[in-house]
Design an enzyme around this catalytic site. Structure first.
Site, PDB file in Angstrom:
ATOM      1  N   HIS A 393       0.373  -1.059   0.223  1.00  0.00           N
ATOM      2  CA  HIS A 393      -0.210  -0.117   0.159  1.00  0.00           C
ATOM      3  C   HIS A 393       1.046   0.865   0.141  1.00  0.00           C
ATOM      4  O   HIS A 393       0.644   2.862  -0.074  1.00  0.00           O
ATOM      5  CB  HIS A 393      -0.677  -0.109   1.164  1.00  0.00           C
ATOM      6  CG  HIS A 393      -0.276   0.148   2.296  1.00  0.00           C
ATOM      7  ND1 HIS A 393       0.759  -0.475   2.840  1.00  0.00           N
ATOM      8  CD2 HIS A 393       0.110   1.309   3.267  1.00  0.00           C
ATOM      9  CE1 HIS A 393       0.995  -0.577   4.451  1.00  0.00           C
ATOM     10  NE2 HIS A 393       0.700   1.122   4.325  1.00  0.00           N
ATOM     11  N   HIS A 408       2.023   6.792  -0.105  1.00  0.00           N
ATOM     12  CA  HIS A 408       1.470   5.881   0.892  1.00  0.00           C
ATOM     13  C   HIS A 408      -0.830   6.306  -0.073  1.00  0.00           C
ATOM     14  O   HIS A 408      -1.234   6.856   0.006  1.00  0.00           O
ATOM     15  CB  HIS A 408       0.624   6.742   2.444  1.00  0.00           C
ATOM     16  CG  HIS A 408       0.786   5.413   2.810  1.00  0.00           C
ATOM     17  ND1 HIS A 408      -0.652   5.511   3.173  1.00  0.00           N
ATOM     18  CD2 HIS A 408       2.063   4.795   3.931  1.00  0.00           C
ATOM     19  CE1 HIS A 408      -0.616   4.770   4.616  1.00  0.00           C
ATOM     20  NE2 HIS A 408       0.975   4.582   4.800  1.00  0.00           N
TER      21      HIS A 408
END
Length: 489
Positions: A393, A408
């Site tokens: 992620h 992010h």
């Protein structure tokens, strides 16, 4: 090999299936091999020659398999695993004591292990001197292997549905039922087998629970003390296992002598008093030790799967703090003016307005946020991949001029364990501007109940004399839009 608790459970499950097969094959072949090589049968217990040959065969197999594991195992290369300090011998016990989750897990497992090893070591004595049927001990090994395969295979699903600690308590309860049944089974072979299997089958699952918590305590200690003691932490479990086995070995000899279950005695010469003494030491004592270990586990071990996921996320957020200068060249960012384009398409959102305070406060460096309109992530410059986070992620990249960027995706998405995320690059790989490096499925993030805001920061912001974020609130951004201007004199 991974930072993800779910992936660790799966890897450990496969490994434990192999060890279960190996361990129970020993139970199946031990007496046939010993008696095969023995010159005298000694009432079904064999002689020194038989046991010596069995020991040499076992040692040869151990050496071969250890070499295969050492040569065939490859570890994950990650910046999060790197230490700037070395753990010296004098620091070993200090590290163990200060990592409270590691220490209490080791204490709990140590007490449990001593009890289990005493019980398990006594099973052959029970078949030989209480039942008088040592040749049928292979039944236990065979059933153990079959039940062990199913119990180990079920572990990931059980842990996901009920959580590890609840699975642990259920296993202990089943083991106590087995110990209680053996206490009253007498010479009934069927009851003895059922009792021993009730005690044995959950042991594989307990092992995996403890292994997962010990493994997760690596990141717990890393976050707490800023130092990753991986090899030391992982050595605790086999150390406790061996210590438990050694203590059980020291105990079982005197117990056998007190119970008159040694050479020169047979099941025909054993009295009710001898059997009672035997049961007090190999059933009642192990139950007390396991109960004590379970108490410490319940009271002191608090490292859950959820807590571990939070710890990993915090460690990932600290990645940028460790990369203030170019890790690609080992030098500071190169002087110049740099226009940075957006890595994804979406709607601009000031970084200070995101709900993650670590990013909003600027701890991760200056940058911007986007509400994504597309799941493709593109390289905003030519450079190199510095970190692909295990849960996929987030990604850390560095330009050829020393600009370090963290991308992010989402808030709390570490808990998705990589589901809905795809990485097309790996650590150390060269990337080119406009190349697709990641992809995520936005509906999966929303379905899981997490914020899909993408946060982009320059983690070595302080390397630059001027950092300008260019878009305006709610501006539509695509992957060719200039979003930042960096100047270093």
């Amino acid at each position: 090999m991974t930072f993800d608790s779910g992936e660790r459970e799966k890897i450990s499950t496969f490994a434990r299936i192999g060890s279960n097969i190996g361990a129970n094959l020993v139970g199946m072949v031990i007496m046939p091999l010993v008696l095969f090589f023995s010159l005298t049968k000694n009432g079904g217990s064999g002689d020194l020659r038989g046991w010596s040959m069995f020991g040499m065969i076992t040692a040869a197999i151990v050496i071969i398999t250890v070499l295969v594991v050492c040569l065939g195992t490859h570890e994950l290369d990650s910046d999060l695993r790197k230490n700037k300090e070395e753990t010296k011998l004098k620091d070993v016990f200090k590290v163990l004591l200060r990592n409270d989750q590691l220490m209490w897990t080791a204490v709990s497992y140590g007490l449990y292990g001593i009890g289990v090893n005493i019980f398990n070591s006594a099973e052959l004595y029970y078949f030989t001197y209480v039942l008088g049927q040592s040749s049928k001990f292979a039944i236990i090994g065979t059933i153990n292997m079959i039940l062990g395969f199913f119990s180990i295979s079920a572990f990931p699903a059980l842990a996901k549905k009920f959580n590890r600690k609840n699975v642990f308590y259920a296993c202990i309860l089943i083991m106590f039922c087995g110990a209680g049944l053996l206490a009253v089974a007498g010479q009934n072979l069927a009851l003895v087998v059922i009792a021993m299997e009730l005690f044995a089958a959950p042991q594989q699952v307990v092992f995996l629970v403890i292994l997962m918590i010990i493994t997760d305590s690596i990141e717990y200690g890393q976050l707490k003390f800023g130092h990753r003691d991986e090899s030391l932490t992982l050595s605790v479990r086999p150390l406790v296992d061996k210590l438990g086995g050694a203590i059980a070995g020291w105990c079982i000899g005197p117990i056998a002598i007190l119970s008159h279950m040694t050479s020169g005695y047979t099941y025909k010469t054993i009295t009710a008093g001898n059997i009672l003494t035997f049961k007090l030491f190999v059933i009642a004592l192990p139950v007390i030790l396991i109960l004590l270990g379970t108490f410490f586990f319940w009271k002191k071990v608090t490292l859950t799967e959820k807590r571990h996921a939070e710890i990993v996320e915090q460690l990932e957020k600290s990645w940028g703090e460790k990369n203030d200068t170019s890790v690609g060249t080992g030098e500071h960012a190169v002087a110049g003016e740099y226009d940075i384009v957006a890595p994804i398409k979406g709607t601009y959102l000031p970084l200070k307005d995101v709900s993650d305070q670590t990013f909003a406060s600027g701890q991760m460096g200056q940058g911007f946020a986007l509400k994504p309109s597309d799941g493709a992530v593109y390289a905003p410059f030519d450079g190199v991949v510095r970190q692909v986070f295990p849960t996929r992620h987030a990604i850390g990249i560095e330009s050829e001029h020393g600009v370090i960027m963290l991308i992010h995706i989402g808030i709390g998405t570490v808990n998705m364990h990589g589901t809905g995320f795809v990485s097309y690059v790996e650590q150390g790989q060269q990337i080119h501007k406009g190349e697709e490096i990641m992809e995520f499925w936005d509906p999966a993030i929303k379905k899981a109940g997490y914020d899909d805001t993408v946060m982009v920061t320059i983690t070595n912001t302080k390397e630059f004399d001027q950092v300008d974020v260019l878009p305006k609130d709610n501006q539509t951004i695509d992957s060719s839009t200039n979003v930042m201007k960096l100047i270093k004199n």
